[in-house]
Motif scaffolding. Structure first.
Motif, PDB file in Angstrom:
ATOM      1  N   PHE A 149      43.446  45.271  35.844  1.00 38.75           N
ATOM      2  CA  PHE A 149      42.053  46.721  34.877  1.00 38.75           C
ATOM      3  C   PHE A 149      42.304  47.935  34.712  1.00 38.75           C
ATOM      4  CE2 PHE A 149      39.220  44.017  38.052  1.00 38.75           C
ATOM      5  CZ  PHE A 149      38.962  43.372  36.505  1.00 38.75           C
ATOM      6  N   GLY A 150      43.265  48.533  34.869  1.00 39.26           N
ATOM      7  CA  GLY A 150      44.049  49.794  34.004  1.00 39.26           C
ATOM      8  C   GLY A 150      44.084  50.715  34.469  1.00 39.26           C
ATOM      9  N   GLN A 151      43.692  50.909  36.287  1.00 41.64           N
ATOM     10  CA  GLN A 151      43.013  51.335  37.357  1.00 41.64           C
ATOM     11  C   GLN A 151      44.419  52.520  37.807  1.00 41.64           C
ATOM     12  OE1 GLN A 151      40.534  49.110  39.776  1.00 41.64           O
ATOM     13  NE2 GLN A 151      38.685  49.876  38.710  1.00 41.64           N
ATOM     14  N   VAL A 152      44.797  53.193  37.081  1.00 40.51           N
ATOM     15  CA  VAL A 152      46.122  54.292  37.698  1.00 40.51           C
ATOM     16  C   VAL A 152      46.015  54.755  38.599  1.00 40.51           C
ATOM     17  CG1 VAL A 152      47.229  55.714  36.468  1.00 40.51           C
ATOM     18  CG2 VAL A 152      45.812  54.580  34.699  1.00 40.51           C
ATOM     19  N   PRO A 153      44.856  55.550  39.204  1.00 37.98           N
ATOM     20  CA  PRO A 153      44.475  56.556  40.390  1.00 37.98           C
ATOM     21  C   PRO A 153      44.783  55.483  41.747  1.00 37.98           C
ATOM     22  CG  PRO A 153      43.120  57.213  38.555  1.00 37.98           C
ATOM     23  CD  PRO A 153      44.030  56.393  38.774  1.00 37.98           C
ATOM     24  N   MET A 154      44.422  53.915  40.964  1.00 36.34           N
ATOM     25  CA  MET A 154      44.159  53.078  42.143  1.00 36.34           C
ATOM     26  C   MET A 154      45.907  52.637  42.483  1.00 36.34           C
ATOM     27  SD  MET A 154      42.489  51.883  45.005  1.00 36.34           S
ATOM     28  CE  MET A 154      41.631  52.603  45.110  1.00 36.34           C
ATOM     29  N   VAL A 155      46.212  51.968  41.645  1.00 29.69           N
ATOM     30  CA  VAL A 155      47.514  51.623  41.326  1.00 29.69           C
ATOM     31  C   VAL A 155      48.697  52.454  42.101  1.00 29.69           C
ATOM     32  CG1 VAL A 155      49.580  50.931  40.225  1.00 29.69           C
ATOM     33  CG2 VAL A 155      47.321  50.248  38.806  1.00 29.69           C
ATOM     34  N   GLN A 156      48.435  53.675  41.949  1.00 30.60           N
ATOM     35  CA  GLN A 156      49.013  54.310  42.667  1.00 30.60           C
ATOM     36  C   GLN A 156      49.180  54.191  44.256  1.00 30.60           C
ATOM     37  OE1 GLN A 156      51.650  56.557  41.087  1.00 30.60           O
ATOM     38  NE2 GLN A 156      52.292  56.126  43.341  1.00 30.60           N
ATOM     39  N   GLN A 157      47.109  54.749  44.483  1.00 34.29           N
ATOM     40  CA  GLN A 157      47.308  55.024  46.469  1.00 34.29           C
ATOM     41  C   GLN A 157      48.047  53.475  46.143  1.00 34.29           C
ATOM     42  OE1 GLN A 157      43.102  54.972  46.421  1.00 34.29           O
ATOM     43  NE2 GLN A 157      42.908  54.643  48.952  1.00 34.29           N
ATOM     44  N   LEU A 158      47.818  52.334  45.723  1.00 35.78           N
ATOM     45  CA  LEU A 158      48.019  51.152  46.582  1.00 35.78           C
ATOM     46  C   LEU A 158      49.529  51.047  46.891  1.00 35.78           C
ATOM     47  CD1 LEU A 158      46.082  48.108  44.498  1.00 35.78           C
ATOM     48  CD2 LEU A 158      45.847  48.843  47.075  1.00 35.78           C
ATOM     49  N   LEU A 159      50.337  51.430  45.756  1.00 36.62           N
ATOM     50  CA  LEU A 159      51.804  51.924  45.533  1.00 36.62           C
ATOM     51  C   LEU A 159      51.986  52.711  46.388  1.00 36.62           C
ATOM     52  CD1 LEU A 159      52.878  52.239  41.843  1.00 36.62           C
ATOM     53  CD2 LEU A 159      53.765  49.944  43.332  1.00 36.62           C
TER      54      LEU A 159
END
Length: 238
Positions: A149-159
């Motif tokens: 879904f291209g969710q940049v902040p969420m990708v970073q949070q999960l990482l």
């Protein structure tokens, strides 16, 4: 209007005083109303955490089937809407965080991907209560779905919380970038985040070739250890 319908309406409105009175008068906390919905279902959907706690204390099943078609669960609904206080109430009642409902939905995936950027507080709460960060729903992890879904902040949070990027994760980011050029900048940021977070790996030629084919980038080689299916730490040139 019957007393059960009064209870569900009060729960939907967030009227904790009326809910407590009706429960005290003996109304079954789990009784469905004339439309087949329970008070807990409606209170969860609206985000009324105080009403949710009252209903559970009165015997409502915190893992009951919910939704218009009985397709979901209270935790899935609360996670999807980002009702963090309700999620906390359900977790305090002992609700498990794994896949649930007849659709097999993972609350963490729903919390991470619904809305424009997911629900960060709900994600953290679920993870703090034992939700598996690499759990799979429909063949994708929460990280895979956030990338999709291209969710940049969420990708970073999960990482940051320990999600493991794989070749599949990187491939998804590249494919979505190609299909959605208007969002390419976001996907490039996601690819950079995935590469920066990738665990140290051996420069497996098969994986490196897949990387080259999918991204069109020429990676610098590094020599380190690899886990099967994990993403190598490539350093794109340029």
């Amino acid at each position: 209007m019957g007393m059960v319908d009064q209870l569900t309406r009060a729960a939907d409105d967030g009227d904790a005083t009326l809910v407590a009175r009706l429960l005290g008068e003996g109304v079954d906390a789990d009784a469905p109303d004339s439309e087949g919905r329970t008070a807990l279902d409606l209170a969860v959907r609206r985000g009324h955490a105080d009403v949710v706690r009252l209903l559970i204390a009165a015997g409502a099943d915190p893992e009951q089937r919910t939704g218009e078609y009985q397709e979901s669960t209270p935790l899935c609904l609360a996670s999807m809407h980002g009702h963090t206080a309700v999620v906390r109430a359900l977790l305090d009642a002992g609700v498990h965080t794994g896949a649930q409902g007849r659709m097999g939905h993972a609350p963490l995936v729903l919390a991470a991907t619904t809305g424009d950027e997911g629900h960060p507080e709900t994600v953290d709460l679920l993870l703090d209560h034992g939700a598996h960060i690499n759990a799979v729903m429909k063949d994708r992890t929460p990280l895979d779905w956030a990338v999709w879904f291209g969710q940049v902040p969420m990708v970073q949070q999960l990482l940051d919380r320990g999600a493991t990027p794989t070749v599949k994760t990187l491939t998804t980011a590249h494919e979505r970038s190609e299909r959605h050029p208007e969002s390419r900048h976001n996907y490039e940021r996601i690819i950079d985040a995935l590469l920066a977070a990738a665990p140290p790996t051996h420069t497996d030629p098969t994986i490196r070739h897949a990387y080259d084919q999918e991204t069109g980038r020429a990676p610098h080689r590094q020599t380190c250890a690899v886990g099967k299916g994990q993403l190598p730490r490539f350093r794109p040139r340029g």
